[in-house]
Scaffold this motif. Structure first.
Motif, PDB file in Angstrom:
ATOM      1  N   VAL A 322       0.968  -1.176  -0.100  1.00  0.00           N
ATOM      2  CA  VAL A 322      -0.032  -0.094  -0.031  1.00  0.00           C
ATOM      3  C   VAL A 322       0.909   1.284  -0.104  1.00  0.00           C
ATOM      4  O   VAL A 322       1.808   1.367   0.746  1.00  0.00           O
ATOM      5  CB  VAL A 322      -0.904   0.117   1.131  1.00  0.00           C
ATOM      6  N   ILE A 323       0.622   2.165  -0.921  1.00  0.00           N
ATOM      7  CA  ILE A 323       1.479   3.511  -0.851  1.00  0.00           C
ATOM      8  C   ILE A 323       0.431   4.807  -0.706  1.00  0.00           C
ATOM      9  O   ILE A 323      -0.499   4.927  -1.433  1.00  0.00           O
ATOM     10  CB  ILE A 323       2.201   3.823  -2.170  1.00  0.00           C
ATOM     11  N   PRO A 324       0.485   5.042   0.439  1.00  0.00           N
ATOM     12  CA  PRO A 324      -0.640   6.096   0.919  1.00  0.00           C
ATOM     13  C   PRO A 324       0.307   7.649   0.305  1.00  0.00           C
ATOM     14  O   PRO A 324       1.390   7.959   0.806  1.00  0.00           O
ATOM     15  CB  PRO A 324      -0.527   6.049   2.314  1.00  0.00           C
ATOM     16  N   ILE A 325      -0.569   8.360  -0.516  1.00  0.00           N
ATOM     17  CA  ILE A 325      -0.179   9.760  -0.732  1.00  0.00           C
ATOM     18  C   ILE A 325      -0.382  10.616   0.322  1.00  0.00           C
ATOM     19  O   ILE A 325      -1.653  11.267   0.530  1.00  0.00           O
ATOM     20  CB  ILE A 325      -0.574  10.165  -2.151  1.00  0.00           C
ATOM     21  N   THR A 328      -2.281  14.074   0.624  1.00  0.00           N
ATOM     22  CA  THR A 328      -3.492  14.339   0.451  1.00  0.00           C
ATOM     23  C   THR A 328      -4.439  14.242   1.727  1.00  0.00           C
ATOM     24  O   THR A 328      -5.496  14.404   1.768  1.00  0.00           O
ATOM     25  CB  THR A 328      -4.115  13.291  -0.414  1.00  0.00           C
ATOM     26  N   ASN A 329      -3.537  14.019   2.843  1.00  0.00           N
ATOM     27  CA  ASN A 329      -4.073  13.814   4.218  1.00  0.00           C
ATOM     28  C   ASN A 329      -5.556  12.933   4.517  1.00  0.00           C
ATOM     29  O   ASN A 329      -5.262  11.897   3.555  1.00  0.00           O
ATOM     30  CB  ASN A 329      -4.907  15.318   4.431  1.00  0.00           C
ATOM     31  N   GLY A 330      -6.220  13.033   5.657  1.00  0.00           N
ATOM     32  CA  GLY A 330      -7.220  11.900   5.790  1.00  0.00           C
ATOM     33  C   GLY A 330      -6.721  10.776   6.111  1.00  0.00           C
ATOM     34  O   GLY A 330      -5.630  10.686   6.682  1.00  0.00           O
ATOM     35  N   ASP A 331      -7.434   9.824   5.505  1.00  0.00           N
ATOM     36  CA  ASP A 331      -6.932   8.264   5.855  1.00  0.00           C
ATOM     37  C   ASP A 331      -5.596   7.919   5.327  1.00  0.00           C
ATOM     38  O   ASP A 331      -4.755   7.089   5.921  1.00  0.00           O
ATOM     39  CB  ASP A 331      -7.958   7.254   4.854  1.00  0.00           C
ATOM     40  N   ALA A 332      -5.084   8.780   4.348  1.00  0.00           N
ATOM     41  CA  ALA A 332      -3.767   8.348   3.551  1.00  0.00           C
ATOM     42  C   ALA A 332      -2.725   8.839   4.501  1.00  0.00           C
ATOM     43  O   ALA A 332      -1.796   8.148   4.691  1.00  0.00           O
ATOM     44  CB  ALA A 332      -3.717   9.057   2.202  1.00  0.00           C
ATOM     45  N   LYS A 333      -2.929   9.924   5.261  1.00  0.00           N
ATOM     46  CA  LYS A 333      -1.939  10.329   6.165  1.00  0.00           C
ATOM     47  C   LYS A 333      -2.004   9.385   7.562  1.00  0.00           C
ATOM     48  O   LYS A 333      -0.876   9.369   8.085  1.00  0.00           O
ATOM     49  CB  LYS A 333      -2.222  11.956   6.829  1.00  0.00           C
ATOM     50  N   ARG A 334      -3.284   9.009   7.897  1.00  0.00           N
ATOM     51  CA  ARG A 334      -3.019   7.933   8.932  1.00  0.00           C
ATOM     52  C   ARG A 334      -2.409   6.749   8.589  1.00  0.00           C
ATOM     53  O   ARG A 334      -1.555   6.247   9.386  1.00  0.00           O
ATOM     54  CB  ARG A 334      -4.636   7.810   9.213  1.00  0.00           C
ATOM     55  N   VAL A 335      -2.732   6.187   7.654  1.00  0.00           N
ATOM     56  CA  VAL A 335      -1.837   5.108   7.072  1.00  0.00           C
ATOM     57  C   VAL A 335      -0.418   5.189   7.000  1.00  0.00           C
ATOM     58  O   VAL A 335       0.491   4.550   7.510  1.00  0.00           O
ATOM     59  CB  VAL A 335      -2.559   4.510   5.686  1.00  0.00           C
ATOM     60  N   PHE A 336      -0.053   6.350   6.451  1.00  0.00           N
ATOM     61  CA  PHE A 336       1.362   6.786   6.053  1.00  0.00           C
ATOM     62  C   PHE A 336       1.974   6.565   7.582  1.00  0.00           C
ATOM     63  O   PHE A 336       3.205   6.032   7.738  1.00  0.00           O
ATOM     64  CB  PHE A 336       1.504   8.233   5.657  1.00  0.00           C
ATOM     65  N   TRP A 343       7.534   0.055  10.329  1.00  0.00           N
ATOM     66  CA  TRP A 343       8.043  -0.312   8.942  1.00  0.00           C
ATOM     67  C   TRP A 343       8.500  -1.808   8.873  1.00  0.00           C
ATOM     68  O   TRP A 343       8.299  -2.280   7.439  1.00  0.00           O
ATOM     69  CB  TRP A 343       9.165   0.815   8.626  1.00  0.00           C
ATOM     70  N   ASN A 344       8.974  -2.347   9.455  1.00  0.00           N
ATOM     71  CA  ASN A 344       9.408  -3.753   9.505  1.00  0.00           C
ATOM     72  C   ASN A 344       8.677  -4.994   8.930  1.00  0.00           C
ATOM     73  O   ASN A 344       8.957  -6.098   8.494  1.00  0.00           O
ATOM     74  CB  ASN A 344      10.390  -4.365  10.688  1.00  0.00           C
ATOM     75  N   THR A 345       7.307  -4.573   8.969  1.00  0.00           N
ATOM     76  CA  THR A 345       6.333  -5.662   8.845  1.00  0.00           C
ATOM     77  C   THR A 345       5.743  -5.283   7.577  1.00  0.00           C
ATOM     78  O   THR A 345       4.887  -5.828   7.049  1.00  0.00           O
ATOM     79  CB  THR A 345       5.321  -5.690  10.003  1.00  0.00           C
ATOM     80  N   GLN A 346       6.099  -4.184   6.734  1.00  0.00           N
ATOM     81  CA  GLN A 346       5.488  -3.893   5.724  1.00  0.00           C
ATOM     82  C   GLN A 346       5.984  -4.842   4.598  1.00  0.00           C
ATOM     83  O   GLN A 346       7.397  -5.093   4.332  1.00  0.00           O
ATOM     84  CB  GLN A 346       5.638  -2.564   5.463  1.00  0.00           C
ATOM     85  N   ILE A 347       5.117  -4.683   3.609  1.00  0.00           N
ATOM     86  CA  ILE A 347       5.475  -5.314   2.246  1.00  0.00           C
ATOM     87  C   ILE A 347       5.820  -4.396   1.216  1.00  0.00           C
ATOM     88  O   ILE A 347       4.956  -4.156   0.249  1.00  0.00           O
ATOM     89  CB  ILE A 347       4.384  -6.339   1.779  1.00  0.00           C
ATOM     90  N   MET A 348       7.139  -4.104   1.357  1.00  0.00           N
ATOM     91  CA  MET A 348       7.423  -2.976   0.180  1.00  0.00           C
ATOM     92  C   MET A 348       8.774  -3.185  -0.509  1.00  0.00           C
ATOM     93  O   MET A 348       9.289  -2.349  -0.949  1.00  0.00           O
ATOM     94  CB  MET A 348       7.750  -1.596   1.191  1.00  0.00           C
ATOM     95  N   GLY A 349       8.939  -4.533  -0.749  1.00  0.00           N
ATOM     96  CA  GLY A 349      10.133  -5.060  -1.209  1.00  0.00           C
ATOM     97  C   GLY A 349      11.358  -4.449  -0.716  1.00  0.00           C
ATOM     98  O   GLY A 349      11.483  -4.579   0.360  1.00  0.00           O
ATOM     99  N   ASN A 350      12.214  -3.788  -1.418  1.00  0.00           N
ATOM    100  CA  ASN A 350      13.593  -3.145  -0.997  1.00  0.00           C
ATOM    101  C   ASN A 350      13.491  -1.753  -1.071  1.00  0.00           C
ATOM    102  O   ASN A 350      14.340  -0.928  -0.964  1.00  0.00           O
ATOM    103  CB  ASN A 350      14.647  -3.922  -1.823  1.00  0.00           C
ATOM    104  N   ILE A 351      12.214  -1.098  -1.030  1.00  0.00           N
ATOM    105  CA  ILE A 351      12.067   0.365  -0.719  1.00  0.00           C
ATOM    106  C   ILE A 351      12.480   0.615   0.502  1.00  0.00           C
ATOM    107  O   ILE A 351      12.120   0.055   1.793  1.00  0.00           O
ATOM    108  CB  ILE A 351      10.549   0.740  -0.777  1.00  0.00           C
ATOM    109  N   SER A 352      13.528   1.786   0.557  1.00  0.00           N
ATOM    110  CA  SER A 352      14.167   2.421   1.804  1.00  0.00           C
ATOM    111  C   SER A 352      12.890   3.099   2.605  1.00  0.00           C
ATOM    112  O   SER A 352      12.048   3.657   2.075  1.00  0.00           O
ATOM    113  CB  SER A 352      15.286   2.919   1.521  1.00  0.00           C
TER     114      SER A 352
END
Length: 392
Positions: A322-325, A328-336, A343-352
Motif C-alpha cells: 500500500v502506498i498512501p499519498i 492528501t491527508n485524511g486516511d492516507a496520512k493516517r496510513v502513512f 515499517w519492518n512488517t510492511q511488504i514494500m520490497g526493497n523500498i527504503s
C-alpha cells in the motif's frame, strides 16, 4: 521475469581453465545475488538431488540463460542438452547471454566444423552400440542416451552458428558491462510486464475534492496509463471518478480500448459514477473491498474519510503493498504514519524508509502534484519489479 539460469561445465575444478571458469561463475552469481535476482545455478540445483533431465528441460523454459561456453561445455552431453533445450524455446535469442571462453574455438570455420563433426562421430558411435547390442530393449538407458546424442548432433550446427553470431559483452574483459547488459535487458522486459499488473486506487468519495486531492488524482490517472498498468476502482464519485476519467483520456490518446485496462467493481444494482471500462459486480460489505483487492498488485491511497483506511486494513491482511499519498491527508496520512511506525512488517520490497518518507511533500499547484505522483510511480515501479523479477 523471475529467474536467471547459469549453465556451464562445472566438473573440472582441477585444471587451470576449470578454476578460472568456476571463479568467473562465482563472481557473476555473487553480483546478481547481491542485487536480489533469482538465480539457478545447475551445480547447486542438481546437488539437491533433483532430476538432471527435468532441470535441463527447465533451463529451456527459463527467463534468461547465461551460457558459459568452453571446449568442455561443447563436448559435454549434459551441457549440450541444456543448450539444445534453450534454443528450442520460443524467442530464445533475446534471453541468452553467452560467454565464450578462449578455449572454445567457435569463431573460425575450422573450429565450428570440429565441434559439428565431433557430435556426428558421437552419434555414429552410439547408433552402432545400440544397433549391435540393444536392439530389442527400446526402454533401456542406452536408448535414452542415444536419443539425446542424436538430438544434439542435429542441433549443434544451429547452436554454434547462433552463439558465434550473438553479440554479448565478454565479462572476462568487461565484467561490469556484461552485468549491465544483462540487468538492463531484464529491466526493459520487466517494463513490458506492467500491462499485466493492476493498481487499485482508493480515496475520498466526495463530489467536492480538496485541490491537493483533485490534482493528485488527475495526474495519477495519467501516469498509471502512461506506464501501461491496469486500473481498478470502486466506481465512486470523487477520487475514483477523477482517476478513471484521467486514465481514460490518456488511453484514448494511445488508441487503447478502455475495457482492456479499467475495471470498476460496484455493488449489484448500482452503476459507477464514471461510465466506462469493464464492470464487475459484488455483494455489499466486505466483498466491496475484497473483490477489488483480489485483482490488485499495488494499492494507492488518496485522502479518505474512513473507507479508504479500511481498504488499507484489508490490503494488509491480503499482503498487498500500500502506498498512501500522505500530502492528501485524511486516511492516507493516517496510513502513512502507521506504516512508518511498523515499517519492518510492511511488504514494500526493497523500498527504503527514506524513500518512503520522501512522499511527505506539500502540494499547492499542478507542478507539485505531478512531482509527488512521479515519486509515487517510481515506488510503484520498483515494487512491481521486485514482485516480478527479484527474489523478494
Amino acid at each position: 521475469m523471475n529467474e536467471i539460469y547459469i549453465s556451464y561445465a562445472w566438473k573440472d575444478n582441477n585444471s587451470e581453465s576449470g578454476k578460472r571458469r568456476e571463479e568467473l561463475v562465482d563472481q557473476i552469481c555473487d553480483t546478481l545475488l547481491a542485487q536480489n535476482y533469482k538465480l539457478i545455478r545447475d551445480r547447486d540445483h542438481l546437488s539437491l538431488g533433483k532430476s538432471i533431465k527435468q532441470f535441463m528441460e527447465s533451463i529451456g523454459r527459463g527467463n534468461y540463460v547465461i551460457l558459459v561456453i568452453s571446449d568442455k561445455y561443447l563436448k559435454s552431453e549434459y551441457c549440450m542438452f541444456e543448450a539444445i533445450e534453450v534454443i528450442k524455446s520460443k524467442e530464445y535469442e533475446q534471453r541468452i547471454f553467452p560467454i565464450v571462453l578462449e578455449d572454445a574455438d567457435i569463431y573460425s570455420k575450422e573450429g565450428q566444423f570440429y565441434y559439428i563433426n565431433y557430435w556426428k562421430q558421437q552419434k555414429e558411435k552410439i547408433e552402432k552400440i545400440v544397433n549391435e547390442d540393444f536392439q530389442s530393449d527400446i526402454y533401456s538407458a542406452i536408448h535414452h542416451i542415444s536419443d539425446k546424442i542424436i538430438e544434439i548432433s542435429h542441433q549443434i550446427d544451429d547452436f554454434i552458428f547462433f552463439i558465434a553470431d550473438k553479440l554479448s559483452i565478454n565479462p572476462m574483459k568487461n565484467f561490469d558491462g556484461f552485468i549491465n547488459q544483462l540487468t538492463s535487458s531484464i529491466q526493459d522486459d520487466a517494463a513490458k510486464l506492467r500491462s499485466n499488473q493492476n493498481i487499485l486506487v482508493a480515496g475520498t468519495g466526495n463530489y467536492q475534492l480538496a485541490p491537493e486531492i483533485y490534482l493528485t488524482a488527475k495526474h495519477l490517472g495519467e501516469k498509471i496509463a502512461k506506464y501501461d498498468y491496469n486500473l481498478i476502482t470502486g466506481g465512486w464519485q470523487g477520487v475514483d471518478y477523477v482517476v478513471a476519467e484521467s486514465f481514460a483520456n490518456q488511453l484514448a490518446l494511445k488508441n487503447i480500448p478502455l475495457s482492456r485496462k479499467l475495471t470498476q467493481v460496484v455493488v449489484h444494482g448500482t452503476q459507477p459514477i464514471f461510465r466506462g471500462g469493464t464492470l464487475e459486480y459484488t455483494e455489499p460489505g466486505i466483498n466491496e473491498w475484497l473483490k477489488c483487492l483480489q485483482k490488485a498488485d499495488v494499492v494507492i491511497l488518496l485522502g479518505g474519510l474512513g473507507g479508504t483506511y479500511e481498504t488499507y486494513l484489508y490490503a494488509k491482511q491480503e499482503k498487498i503493498p500500500v502506498i498512501p499519498i500522505v500530502c492528501t491527508n485524511g486516511d492516507a496520512k493516517r496510513v502513512f504514519d502507521e506504516i512508518l511506525q511498523d515499517w519492518n512488517t510492511q511488504i514494500m520490497g526493497n523500498i527504503s524508509i527514506t524513500k518512503f518518507k520522501s512522499l511527505n511533500q506539500y502540494i499547492n499547484n499542478e507542478m507539485t502534484a505531478e512531482d509527488v505522483v512521479n515519486d509515487v510511480m517510481d515506488i510503484v515501479n520498483e515494487i512491481i519489479f521486485n514482485q516480478t523479477v527479484l527474489k523478494l
